[in-house]
Motif scaffolding. Structure first.
Motif, PDB file in Angstrom:
ATOM      1  N   GLU A 172       0.831  -1.205   0.000  1.00 21.13           N
ATOM      2  CA  GLU A 172       0.000   0.000   0.000  1.00 21.13           C
ATOM      3  C   GLU A 172       0.865   1.254   0.000  1.00 21.13           C
ATOM      4  OE1 GLU A 172      -2.739  -0.308   3.265  1.00 21.13           O
ATOM      5  OE2 GLU A 172      -3.773  -2.015   2.371  1.00 21.13           O
ATOM      6  N   PHE A 173       1.944   1.245   0.784  1.00 19.21           N
ATOM      7  CA  PHE A 173       2.850   2.397   0.813  1.00 19.21           C
ATOM      8  C   PHE A 173       3.467   2.620  -0.556  1.00 19.21           C
ATOM      9  CE2 PHE A 173       7.202   4.003   1.246  1.00 19.21           C
ATOM     10  CZ  PHE A 173       6.923   5.260   1.765  1.00 19.21           C
ATOM     11  N   TYR A 174       3.958   1.559  -1.190  1.00 19.81           N
ATOM     12  CA  TYR A 174       4.560   1.696  -2.518  1.00 19.81           C
ATOM     13  C   TYR A 174       3.541   2.223  -3.528  1.00 19.81           C
ATOM     14  CZ  TYR A 174       8.822  -0.836  -1.202  1.00 19.81           C
ATOM     15  OH  TYR A 174      10.011  -1.210  -0.638  1.00 19.81           O
ATOM     16  N   LYS A 175       2.332   1.716  -3.491  1.00 18.80           N
ATOM     17  CA  LYS A 175       1.306   2.176  -4.427  1.00 18.80           C
ATOM     18  C   LYS A 175       0.972   3.648  -4.207  1.00 18.80           C
ATOM     19  CE  LYS A 175      -0.790  -2.311  -5.276  1.00 18.80           C
ATOM     20  NZ  LYS A 175      -1.962  -3.176  -5.080  1.00 18.80           N
ATOM     21  N   GLN A 176       1.035   4.104  -2.958  1.00 13.38           N
ATOM     22  CA  GLN A 176       0.760   5.511  -2.654  1.00 13.38           C
ATOM     23  C   GLN A 176       1.833   6.433  -3.233  1.00 13.38           C
ATOM     24  OE1 GLN A 176       0.469   5.680   1.596  1.00 13.38           O
ATOM     25  NE2 GLN A 176      -1.610   4.865   1.641  1.00 13.38           N
ATOM     26  N   GLN A 177       2.990   5.898  -3.549  1.00  7.66           N
ATOM     27  CA  GLN A 177       4.077   6.707  -4.078  1.00  7.66           C
ATOM     28  C   GLN A 177       3.891   7.036  -5.556  1.00  7.66           C
ATOM     29  OE1 GLN A 177       6.155   7.956  -1.712  1.00  7.66           O
ATOM     30  NE2 GLN A 177       4.698   6.768  -0.494  1.00  7.66           N
ATOM     31  N   ILE A 178       3.016   6.295  -6.252  1.00  5.04           N
ATOM     32  CA  ILE A 178       2.780   6.550  -7.673  1.00  5.04           C
ATOM     33  C   ILE A 178       2.250   7.976  -7.843  1.00  5.04           C
ATOM     34  CG2 ILE A 178       1.414   5.885  -9.696  1.00  5.04           C
ATOM     35  CD1 ILE A 178       1.573   2.985  -8.640  1.00  5.04           C
ATOM     36  N   GLY A 179       2.911   8.722  -8.727  1.00  7.68           N
ATOM     37  CA  GLY A 179       2.543  10.104  -8.970  1.00  7.68           C
ATOM     38  C   GLY A 179       3.318  11.115  -8.131  1.00  7.68           C
ATOM     39  N   THR A 180       4.099  10.631  -7.183  1.00  5.05           N
ATOM     40  CA  THR A 180       4.884  11.539  -6.361  1.00  5.05           C
ATOM     41  C   THR A 180       6.287  11.702  -6.950  1.00  5.05           C
ATOM     42  OG1 THR A 180       5.669   9.781  -4.883  1.00  5.05           O
ATOM     43  CG2 THR A 180       3.616  10.894  -4.274  1.00  5.05           C
ATOM     44  N   VAL A 181       6.957  12.777  -6.544  1.00  3.86           N
ATOM     45  CA  VAL A 181       8.303  13.074  -7.039  1.00  3.86           C
ATOM     46  C   VAL A 181       9.291  12.927  -5.889  1.00  3.86           C
ATOM     47  CG1 VAL A 181       9.783  14.862  -8.028  1.00  3.86           C
ATOM     48  CG2 VAL A 181       7.409  14.637  -8.800  1.00  3.86           C
ATOM     49  N   HIS A 182      10.401  12.263  -6.170  1.00  4.20           N
ATOM     50  CA  HIS A 182      11.443  12.032  -5.170  1.00  4.20           C
ATOM     51  C   HIS A 182      12.812  12.299  -5.787  1.00  4.20           C
ATOM     52  CE1 HIS A 182       8.822   9.867  -2.295  1.00  4.20           C
ATOM     53  NE2 HIS A 182       8.213   9.449  -3.388  1.00  4.20           N
ATOM     54  N   SER A 183      13.744  12.745  -4.960  1.00  6.22           N
ATOM     55  CA  SER A 183      15.143  12.796  -5.367  1.00  6.22           C
ATOM     56  C   SER A 183      15.705  11.392  -5.217  1.00  6.22           C
ATOM     57  CB  SER A 183      15.934  13.761  -4.476  1.00  6.22           C
ATOM     58  OG  SER A 183      15.530  15.076  -4.696  1.00  6.22           O
ATOM     59  N   VAL A 184      16.369  10.919  -6.257  1.00  5.59           N
ATOM     60  CA  VAL A 184      16.924   9.565  -6.255  1.00  5.59           C
ATOM     61  C   VAL A 184      18.426   9.647  -6.472  1.00  5.59           C
ATOM     62  CG1 VAL A 184      16.928   7.336  -7.447  1.00  5.59           C
ATOM     63  CG2 VAL A 184      14.780   8.582  -7.152  1.00  5.59           C
ATOM     64  N   LEU A 185      19.174   8.935  -5.628  1.00  2.00           N
ATOM     65  CA  LEU A 185      20.608   8.773  -5.833  1.00  2.00           C
ATOM     66  C   LEU A 185      20.788   7.490  -6.634  1.00  2.00           C
ATOM     67  CD1 LEU A 185      23.620   9.258  -5.458  1.00  2.00           C
ATOM     68  CD2 LEU A 185      23.432   8.100  -3.230  1.00  2.00           C
ATOM     69  N   PHE A 186      21.184   7.631  -7.891  1.00  2.00           N
ATOM     70  CA  PHE A 186      21.385   6.455  -8.736  1.00  2.00           C
ATOM     71  C   PHE A 186      22.718   5.803  -8.383  1.00  2.00           C
ATOM     72  CE2 PHE A 186      18.388   8.970 -11.277  1.00  2.00           C
ATOM     73  CZ  PHE A 186      17.386   8.022 -11.398  1.00  2.00           C
ATOM     74  N   GLU A 187      22.660   4.502  -8.171  1.00  2.00           N
ATOM     75  CA  GLU A 187      23.828   3.768  -7.706  1.00  2.00           C
ATOM     76  C   GLU A 187      24.365   2.786  -8.735  1.00  2.00           C
ATOM     77  OE1 GLU A 187      21.735   2.151  -4.447  1.00  2.00           O
ATOM     78  OE2 GLU A 187      21.920   3.955  -3.234  1.00  2.00           O
ATOM     79  N   THR A 188      23.488   2.249  -9.581  1.00  2.00           N
ATOM     80  CA  THR A 188      23.921   1.256 -10.570  1.00  2.00           C
ATOM     81  C   THR A 188      23.221   1.497 -11.901  1.00  2.00           C
ATOM     82  OG1 THR A 188      22.200  -0.326  -9.926  1.00  2.00           O
ATOM     83  CG2 THR A 188      24.343  -0.533  -8.820  1.00  2.00           C
ATOM     84  N   PHE A 189      23.822   0.984 -12.942  1.00  2.00           N
ATOM     85  CA  PHE A 189      23.243   1.019 -14.281  1.00  2.00           C
ATOM     86  C   PHE A 189      23.463  -0.365 -14.885  1.00  2.00           C
ATOM     87  CE2 PHE A 189      23.783   1.997 -18.917  1.00  2.00           C
ATOM     88  CZ  PHE A 189      22.460   2.357 -19.166  1.00  2.00           C
ATOM     89  N   ASP A 190      22.373  -1.007 -15.307  1.00  2.00           N
ATOM     90  CA  ASP A 190      22.484  -2.370 -15.836  1.00  2.00           C
ATOM     91  C   ASP A 190      22.434  -2.424 -17.366  1.00  2.00           C
ATOM     92  OD1 ASP A 190      19.817  -1.959 -16.478  1.00  2.00           O
ATOM     93  OD2 ASP A 190      19.038  -3.448 -15.074  1.00  2.00           O
ATOM     94  N   GLY A 191      22.604  -1.279 -17.999  1.00  2.00           N
ATOM     95  CA  GLY A 191      22.531  -1.213 -19.447  1.00  2.00           C
ATOM     96  C   GLY A 191      21.149  -0.849 -19.952  1.00  2.00           C
ATOM     97  N   LYS A 192      20.164  -0.945 -19.083  1.00  2.00           N
ATOM     98  CA  LYS A 192      18.786  -0.612 -19.441  1.00  2.00           C
ATOM     99  C   LYS A 192      18.164   0.351 -18.424  1.00  2.00           C
ATOM    100  CE  LYS A 192      14.379  -2.759 -20.667  1.00  2.00           C
ATOM    101  NZ  LYS A 192      13.641  -4.001 -20.854  1.00  2.00           N
TER     102      LYS A 192
END
Length: 85
Positions: free
Chosen positions: A23-43
């Motif tokens: 429920e918490f994760y679903k409530q996050q849809i549509g919200t904006v967050h600052s994200v620290l990107f840590e990995t890139f898998d090519g996609k």
């Protein structure tokens, strides 16, 4: 308390926790967050928000060690997906 009762209560607590988490994760849809990107898998560039949401953003270029604003657009299999804004 019997072992059977302990197991029953533990299962109930686990199920309640999982439901609350979804429920918490679903409530996050549509919200904006600052994200620290840590990995890139090519996609996907993958990282965490300040409140430890794991977020994946589709991208052609690596953004490791970059903080960017992301709108959460979907939730699937305990992962949030988003777009850069």
């Amino acid at each position: 308390i019997s072992v059977a009762e302990k197991k029953k209560r533990a299962l109930k607590m686990f199920e309640t926790g999982e439901k609350s988490k979804r429920e918490f994760y679903k409530q996050q849809i549509g919200t904006v967050h600052s994200v620290l990107f840590e990995t890139f898998d090519g996609k996907y560039n993958c990282g965490h928000t300040k409140n430890f949401l794991y977020v994946k953003v589709l991208s052609d270029e690596c953004m490791e060690n970059v903080i960017a604003d992301v709108e959460i657009t979907d939730f699937k299999d305990e992962e949030c997906f988003g777009i850069l804004i």
